[in-house]
Design a protein around this motif. Structure first.
Motif, short mmCIF file in Angstrom:
data_model
loop_
_atom_site.label_atom_id
_atom_site.label_comp_id
_atom_site.label_asym_id
_atom_site.label_seq_id
_atom_site.Cartn_x
_atom_site.Cartn_y
_atom_site.Cartn_z
N ARG A 103 -55.43 -34.42 24.97
CA ARG A 103 -55.17 -33.62 23.77
C ARG A 103 -53.70 -33.70 23.35
O ARG A 103 -53.36 -33.38 22.22
N LYS A 104 -52.83 -34.03 24.27
CA LYS A 104 -51.40 -34.16 23.98
C LYS A 104 -50.90 -35.49 24.54
O LYS A 104 -51.48 -36.02 25.49
N LYS A 105 -49.81 -35.96 23.98
CA LYS A 105 -49.19 -37.16 24.52
C LYS A 105 -47.98 -36.74 25.35
O LYS A 105 -47.28 -35.78 24.98
N ILE A 106 -47.74 -37.44 26.42
CA ILE A 106 -46.67 -37.07 27.36
C ILE A 106 -45.32 -36.97 26.65
O ILE A 106 -44.48 -36.12 26.97
N GLN A 107 -45.12 -37.81 25.63
CA GLN A 107 -43.82 -37.81 24.93
C GLN A 107 -43.60 -36.56 24.08
O GLN A 107 -42.53 -36.39 23.50
N GLU A 108 -44.61 -35.68 24.00
CA GLU A 108 -44.43 -34.44 23.22
C GLU A 108 -43.58 -33.41 23.98
O GLU A 108 -43.21 -32.39 23.42
N CYS A 109 -43.30 -33.65 25.25
CA CYS A 109 -42.33 -32.81 25.97
C CYS A 109 -40.96 -33.44 25.78
O CYS A 109 -40.69 -34.54 26.28
N PRO A 110 -40.06 -32.76 25.06
CA PRO A 110 -38.74 -33.37 24.77
C PRO A 110 -37.82 -33.41 25.98
O PRO A 110 -36.72 -33.97 25.90
N LYS A 111 -38.25 -32.83 27.08
CA LYS A 111 -37.34 -32.77 28.24
C LYS A 111 -37.58 -33.88 29.26
O LYS A 111 -36.95 -33.88 30.32
N LEU A 112 -38.48 -34.79 28.93
CA LEU A 112 -38.77 -35.86 29.89
C LEU A 112 -37.91 -37.09 29.65
O LEU A 112 -37.60 -37.42 28.50
#
Ligand code: SF4
Length: 278
Positions: free
Chosen positions: A38-47
Motif C-alpha cells: 500500500r506504500k512505497k518504502i521511499q515515502e519515509c523521508p528519513k531513510l
C-alpha cells in the motif's frame, strides 16, 4: 537483495520516531503498509538511499520472475506431452477431441494438444497458461464444494498470504474503489456471475478462471467512517485441484488484468485488457 520476509524486517530499518511524515500514524503501521504494497518504502523521508534501493522493485527482479515463470510453463508443457490427455480431460471436466483437450478459461475456450501446444480464444498469458496446464497435469478434478475460504486457509497458503494480499487483494481493492464499473465488467467481459451477497459484503461476484476452480470477489463499500474492503475467496477444494503456486498465480494475474481494465477505463471490449485475441 532478497525481498523482505515480513513487516518486522522493514520496521527494523526505520527511524522509529513515529513522526507521521509518511502519512501513517506509526513506523510500524508504515512497515505493514510497505509490506502489503500500500506504500512505497521511499515515502519515509528519513531513510537513506541504500535502504530504499534495497527494497525497491528492481527491473532485474522482475526479469527473474518472468524467466522463472516461462521456465515453469515450458516444464509443464513438456509434462503434458507424457500424459493421457483423454483421461485427463475426463478427470478435470474438459472436452477431448482429435488430439486436443479444451476447457473454458473465464468463459473462453483454452486448449492444449498432445504435443503440448497451446491455443485459445483469448490471449495466452503465462499467468493463466501455467495454472491451466497445472490443473490438467496434477489437478484431482474435484467438484466445487461450495465452502468458500480465504487464500490463507488453503494448504500452504498461510505463509504466502501476505504476498497474496499485496499482489491480489490490495490492488484489486484499489481498482474497485476507483473504477465503479469493475463488477459489471467482471460479469460482462469475463463470464462472471453476481451471486447472493456473502459474508455480509455489498457485492459478491464469482468467476471461473478454470471450470472447477471458482474465485469469489467480495467488496464492502465504505460506511460510517470505515474504509472499504475487498477479499478474494476460493472453494476449499482449490488446493487439490491446483498447486498453491497456481492458485496464487491466478489471483495475482486476475488482479493485474483488472488493473489494466481500470487504467483503460471506458473500453467496452475484453480485447482492451489483453485477454482477447486481437
Ligand atoms: S516517516 Fe518514517 S520515521 Fe516517520 S513515522 Fe513514517 S516511517 Fe516512521
Amino acid at each position: 537483495m532478497p525481498r523482505p520476509k515480513n513487516a518486522m524486517e522493514i520496521f527494523t530499518l526505520l527511524d522509529k520516531s513515529n513522526c507521521r511524515k509518511c502519512g501513517e500514524r506509526t513506523c510500524l503501521a508504515f512497515a505493514a503498509a510497505v509490506f502489503q504494497g500500500r506504500k512505497k518504502i521511499q515515502e519515509c523521508p528519513k531513510l537513506d538511499s541504500p535502504i530504499i534501493e534495497r527494497f525497491s522493485d528492481k527491473p532485474e527482479d522482475q526479469n527473474n520472475v518472468a524467466r522463472n515463470r516461462d521456465e515453469f510453463l515450458e516444464f509443464l508443457q513438456n509434462e503434458v506431452r507424457h500424459i493421457d490427455l483423454a483421461a485427463a480431460a475426463e478427470r478435470v471436466g474438459a472436452d477431448f477431441s482429435g488430439s486436443k483437450l479444451t476447457l473454458k478459461v473465464l468463459g473462453k475456450d483454452f486448449s492444449v494438444d498432445t504435443a503440448g501446444n497451446l491455443s485459445a480464444d483469448i490471449h495466452i498469458n503465462p499467468w493463466v497458461a501455467a495454472p491451466f496446464l497445472d490443473y490438467i497435469r496434477y489437478g484431482k478434478g474435484l467438484p466445487a464444494s461450495g465452502n468458500w475460504v480465504s487464500f490463507r486457509e488453503l494448504k500452504d497458503g498461510q505463509e504466502r498470504y501476505a504476498l497474496f494480499q499485496k499482489r491480489c487483494e490490495v490492488p484489486l481493492k484499489r481498482v474497485a474503489d476507483t473504477y465503479t464499473n469493475l463488477f459489471d465488467d467482471l460479469v460482462r467481459l469475463f463470464g462472471g456471475k453476481q451471486v447472493e451477497k456473502q459474508f455480509e459484503s455489498d457485492i459478491s461476484v464469482v468467476l471461473h478462471p478454470l471450470p472447477r476452480v471458482p474465485i469469489m470477489i467480495c467488496y464492502w463499500l465504505p460506511e460510517d467512517g470505515l474504509a472499504s474492503s475487498l477479499n478474494v475467496f476460493f472453494d476449499d477444494t482449490a488446493d487439490r485441484n491446483l498447486s498453491i503456486g497456481s492458485v496464487f498465480s491466478l489471483g495475482a494475474g486476475l488482479s493485474q488484468m483488472f488493473e489494466k481494465l481500470a487504467l483503460r477505463h471506458g473500453f467496452p471490449e475484453a480485447s482492451s485488457v489483453g485477454m482477447s485475441k486481437t
